[in-house]
Design a protein around this motif. Structure first.
Motif, mmCIF file in Angstrom:
data_model
loop_
_atom_site.group_PDB
_atom_site.id
_atom_site.type_symbol
_atom_site.label_atom_id
_atom_site.label_comp_id
_atom_site.label_asym_id
_atom_site.label_seq_id
_atom_site.Cartn_x
_atom_site.Cartn_y
_atom_site.Cartn_z
ATOM 1 N N ILE A 234 -1.363 2.652 -6.130
ATOM 2 C CA ILE A 234 -0.859 4.024 -6.202
ATOM 3 C C ILE A 234 0.651 3.941 -6.414
ATOM 4 N N PRO A 235 1.246 4.768 -7.289
ATOM 5 C CA PRO A 235 2.694 4.707 -7.529
ATOM 6 C C PRO A 235 3.501 4.730 -6.239
ATOM 7 N N ILE A 236 4.524 3.896 -6.186
ATOM 8 C CA ILE A 236 5.313 3.749 -4.966
ATOM 9 C C ILE A 236 6.025 5.046 -4.598
ATOM 10 N N THR A 237 6.315 5.905 -5.591
ATOM 11 C CA THR A 237 6.947 7.189 -5.292
ATOM 12 C C THR A 237 6.042 8.050 -4.426
ATOM 13 N N TYR A 238 4.732 8.014 -4.671
ATOM 14 C CA TYR A 238 3.790 8.770 -3.840
ATOM 15 C C TYR A 238 3.717 8.170 -2.447
ATOM 16 N N ILE A 239 3.668 6.831 -2.405
ATOM 17 C CA ILE A 239 3.518 6.150 -1.120
ATOM 18 C C ILE A 239 4.707 6.456 -0.213
ATOM 19 N N THR A 240 5.924 6.393 -0.762
ATOM 20 C CA THR A 240 7.102 6.676 0.063
ATOM 21 C C THR A 240 7.087 8.118 0.547
ATOM 22 N N LYS A 241 6.643 9.042 -0.311
ATOM 23 C CA LYS A 241 6.572 10.449 0.095
ATOM 24 C C LYS A 241 5.602 10.630 1.268
ATOM 25 N N ASN B 63 18.924 11.919 -1.245
ATOM 26 C CA ASN B 63 19.534 10.601 -1.078
ATOM 27 C C ASN B 63 18.666 9.460 -1.580
ATOM 28 N N ASN B 64 17.411 9.722 -1.831
ATOM 29 C CA ASN B 64 16.487 8.692 -2.270
ATOM 30 C C ASN B 64 16.998 7.990 -3.530
ATOM 31 N N THR B 65 16.986 6.651 -3.508
ATOM 32 C CA THR B 65 17.566 5.868 -4.603
ATOM 33 C C THR B 65 16.880 6.153 -5.942
ATOM 34 N N ILE B 66 15.566 6.236 -5.931
ATOM 35 C CA ILE B 66 14.820 6.493 -7.165
ATOM 36 C C ILE B 66 15.200 7.856 -7.743
ATOM 37 N N LEU B 67 15.248 8.863 -6.882
ATOM 38 C CA LEU B 67 15.599 10.209 -7.351
ATOM 39 C C LEU B 67 17.048 10.271 -7.824
ATOM 40 N N ARG B 68 17.916 9.497 -7.192
ATOM 41 C CA ARG B 68 19.310 9.458 -7.643
ATOM 42 C C ARG B 68 19.395 8.931 -9.078
ATOM 43 N N TYR B 69 18.678 7.843 -9.349
ATOM 44 C CA TYR B 69 18.724 7.282 -10.708
ATOM 45 C C TYR B 69 18.083 8.235 -11.721
ATOM 46 N N ILE C 222 17.000 4.312 -15.954
ATOM 47 C CA ILE C 222 15.542 4.197 -15.860
ATOM 48 C C ILE C 222 15.165 2.775 -15.446
ATOM 49 N N ALA C 223 15.867 1.781 -16.001
ATOM 50 C CA ALA C 223 15.607 0.385 -15.638
ATOM 51 C C ALA C 223 15.902 0.155 -14.158
ATOM 52 N N CYS C 224 16.977 0.758 -13.657
ATOM 53 C CA CYS C 224 17.319 0.630 -12.230
ATOM 54 C C CYS C 224 16.252 1.276 -11.355
ATOM 55 N N SER C 225 15.794 2.449 -11.768
ATOM 56 C CA SER C 225 14.749 3.146 -11.011
ATOM 57 C C SER C 225 13.482 2.308 -10.953
ATOM 58 N N ASN C 226 13.068 1.793 -12.096
ATOM 59 C CA ASN C 226 11.840 0.985 -12.142
ATOM 60 C C ASN C 226 11.995 -0.322 -11.367
ATOM 61 N N PHE D 93 13.928 -0.797 -8.771
ATOM 62 C CA PHE D 93 13.904 -0.505 -7.333
ATOM 63 C C PHE D 93 12.479 -0.238 -6.852
ATOM 64 N N LYS D 94 11.690 0.447 -7.672
ATOM 65 C CA LYS D 94 10.288 0.673 -7.315
ATOM 66 C C LYS D 94 9.564 -0.655 -7.122
ATOM 67 N N SER D 95 9.782 -1.582 -8.052
ATOM 68 C CA SER D 95 9.119 -2.885 -7.972
ATOM 69 C C SER D 95 9.556 -3.649 -6.727
ATOM 70 N N LEU D 96 10.855 -3.638 -6.453
ATOM 71 C CA LEU D 96 11.377 -4.360 -5.297
ATOM 72 C C LEU D 96 10.880 -3.749 -3.996
ATOM 73 N N LEU D 97 10.838 -2.429 -3.922
ATOM 74 C CA LEU D 97 10.366 -1.751 -2.716
ATOM 75 C C LEU D 97 8.897 -2.066 -2.462
ATOM 76 N N ARG D 98 8.100 -2.023 -3.531
ATOM 77 C CA ARG D 98 6.682 -2.363 -3.387
ATOM 78 C C ARG D 98 6.522 -3.823 -2.948
ATOM 79 N N TYR D 99 7.298 -4.704 -3.584
ATOM 80 C CA TYR D 99 7.146 -6.129 -3.282
ATOM 81 C C TYR D 99 7.549 -6.422 -1.843
#
Length: 630
Positions: free
Chosen positions: A320-327, A545-551, A566-570, A572-578
């Motif tokens: 499931i996309p990490i944006t949903y999981i964090t929410k 303040n969320n990093t993904i939303l900031r980018y 967009i590359a930074c957002s993606n 960060f998503k990968s790093l957060l999931r990992y």
């Protein structure tokens, strides 16, 4: 073809899943559609009312989906959008209210048309599974256009793996119906699977016994083959709730057989019923939030938070996309924190002497804390007369201590650096907080910059939100008055360069407890966090303040640098999931990674994230002219 059906056909053929139907199928659907006109502010259906056997498509106008009691807008459905299908699939009451937010026309489609034409079309059915049912109106593949949805949690239970019975009751085809009924009664189950060589060939349910035996149509002494449903519908063990719901509607059944490879030609390993889906619904994220509100002890909240971790694991396993999981996890954490505060207030000897607000700071304030790590929080109280100050502060320090201890019981460790509301340094009045931030901004030494990176990412959690707005306004005013502060913040954002050596090897810890481990937080995630914070502060705009939303906001504002953001957002998503996956695997914070445990693919995946760090740091160095400061 009549005129109305033709108009509906011409409209729906442009929108999935209707565009995936054959012309004949779509025309059949269109002939049975009802057209509904709604004036502005008219309700189509409301929360907790029994569902009607239909779902809807917006033709013209806009329909808002609103949350129970709060009137908070959860989603806006425009031309071609489908709504009301979730409730139809759940066979449950409406969880949201649907109201026309402008003059609208909607098409009403019956459940019979849905079952007959849409679920039987493999392409349309797959579309529903992969997009609509999984909430992919907000897909990560198009991060720039993700609308800001209400922070309150939505019902994501369809994405969960379906928890099925792993001890299915079975019998042979020669078994008499009477004996099968006795087995079902003794085992207290509603179905029995007929097997041959451990493979399912048929099924009998309570309904079969009622409609075929109790009515006298078939003798109870006949073999089960007389009344069993065959062939059975089978699925593999990784079936999701969404897949199960669609399959049950498509085949008009209430049970699915789970086999080793998902086909009838392999061994039966489980049975999934409609009742099982109801149980899952009671253990989804929304249900947990409701339980939080009813909890009366910190220990009860601890148990709920542990169940939330199971949801986290499920969602990660299902990608499931990490944006949903964090929410979802952030919503649960916030609900738990609010309940801890309420319970702590009940333990206080008197009401609060003035209004206050509780703040989450650091990763909690950015809604990026998925694992149970240590606490980071603060308290702000309203300004009071000088003679009342000491007594007021003592009250809120005592309250903060109760809150911190309550969160500790839940599972959030006490902060080793004492960045908590129970510390007198972080339990301050509005004016004190404004003065504190102004002092840090005026004198941006190393220690003050470190505190800025923590406390700038604060988020209102509980209490008087106006106090928080006053602090934010004070920060913006101070930054405007001391523009050079951003240059110092920029230098701080560059202190951790891309974590690769000259030979493109990972930069690892050279000594200490975590020697030879890679610090994914400090070396990979924080550079992206710091860069996003700096760039948003320089814009002086209000954004989460969320990093993904900031980018994502930066990509919207700066089209020339859109690809970098967009590359930074993606990344960060990968790093957060990992990091989250590593933390769950090793039962720790996931911060320090043993590189020897990583596959080559894992290493390459991590390294691919580091280019974004370099690109955004290069951009910062140029924009803030940092060469002259370094």
């Amino acid at each position: 073809m009549n005129t109305i059906a033709k108009r509906i056909f011409d409209f729906l053929k442009n929108f999935p899943p209707f565009s995936m139907l054959s012309a004949e199928q779509l025309l059949s659907v269109c002939k049975e559609i009802d057209v509904i006109y709604l004036e502005k502010d008219t309700n189509l259906f409301i929360t907790e009312k029994p569902i009607e056997n239909k779902f809807y498509v917006v033709k013209d106008g806009a329909i808002g989906l609103f949350e129970e009691n709060t009137d908070a807008l959860v989603d806006k459905c425009d031309e071609g959008d489908i709504f009301g299908l979730r409730a139809l699939m759940r066979k449950d009451n409406y969880k949201l209210s649907a109201k026309a937010i402008e003059e609208s026309i909607v098409y009403s489609i019956s459940s019979e048309s849905f079952k007959k034409f849409i679920t039987t079309n493999s392409e349309a059915s797959s579309y529903l599974l992969s997009t609509f049912v999984s909430n992919t109106r907000y897909i990560e593949a198009d991060p720039i256009n993700i609308p800001k949805v209400n922070k309150n949690i939505q019902d994501f239970f369809e994405e969960q793996s379906a928890e099925y019975s792993k001890t299915p009751i079975s019998c042979t085809i020669e078994t008499k119906i009477k004996d099968a009924a006795i087995i079902m009664s003794k085992k207290r189950v509603g179905s029995i699977v007929i097997t041959k060589n451990k493979k399912p060939i048929g099924i009998i349910t309570d309904k079969d016994l009622r409609t075929k035996i109790a009515t006298g149509i078939v003798s109870i002494n006949k073999p089960v083959s007389e009344i069993m449903s065959s062939p059975v519908i089978t699925y593999p063990e990784k079936i999701t709730v969404a897949e199960a719901q669609i399959a049950m509607m498509k085949h008009k059944i209430t049970h699915l057989c789970i086999t080793k490879d998902g086909t009838p030609n392999s061994e039966l390993i489980g049975i999934l019923s409609e009742h099982d889906i109801i149980v899952i619904r009671d253990n989804n994220a929304s249900a947990l939030v409701k339980e939080v509100k009813r909890a009366t002890t910190f220990v009860q909240l601890q148990k709920i938070r542990k169940r939330a971790e199971k949801i986290l694991k499920r969602y990660l396993e299902q990608h499931i996309p990490i944006t949903y999981i964090t929410k979802i996890i952030s919503s649960i954490n916030e609900s738990i924190t609010r309940r801890v505060i309420n319970l702590s207030l009940l333990e206080m000897p008197s009401p609060t002497p003035t209004s206050f607000a509780w703040l989450a700071i650091g990763s909690q304030g950015r809604e990026e804390q998925l694992l149970l790590t240590d606490q980071d929080n603060a308290l702000v109280f309203n300004n009071v007369a000088k003679e009342d100050y000491q007594k007021t502060k003592e009250y809120f320090l005592a309250l903060s201590k109760k809150i911190n201890n309550g969160l500790h019981v839940v599972g959030f460790e006490l902060c080793p650096a004492d960045m908590m509301g129970s510390n007198p340094k972080w339990c301050l009045s509005v004016d004190e907080w404004k003065s504190q931030f102004n002092s840090w901004i005026k004198s941006p030494g190393e220690d003050n910059l470190m505190l800025c990176t923590i406390f700038f990412d604060f988020q209102y959690v509980f209490g008087d939100e106006e106090l928080v707005k006053k602090i934010t306004a004070g920060i913006n005013k101070s930054i405007d008055s001391h523009e050079i502060f951003l240059n110092f913040l920029g230098i701080n954002a560059l202190k951790n360069p891309p974590p690769l050596s000259f030979f493109r090897q990972f930069l690892i810890e050279r000594d200490g407890e975590h020697k030879n481990h890679f610090d994914i937080k400090a070396r990979a995630m924080m550079p992206l966090v710091d860069a996003a914070r700096l760039l948003i502060l320089s814009k002086n705009i209000d954004v989460d303040n969320n990093t993904i939303l900031r980018y994502e906001k930066l990509a919207e504002l700066e089209s020339q640098n859109k690809d970098i953001y967009i590359a930074c957002s993606n990344a960060f998503k990968s790093l957060l999931r990992y990091r989250t996956e590593q933390g769950l695997l090793n039962n720790d914070s996931g911060r320090f990674i043993n590189l020897e445990t990583l596959s080559k693919a894992n290493r390459l995946q991590l390294k691919s994230c580091f280019k974004a760090v370099k690109d955004v740091q290069d951009l910062i160095q140029t924009r803030f002219k940092l060469s002259q400061f370094m």
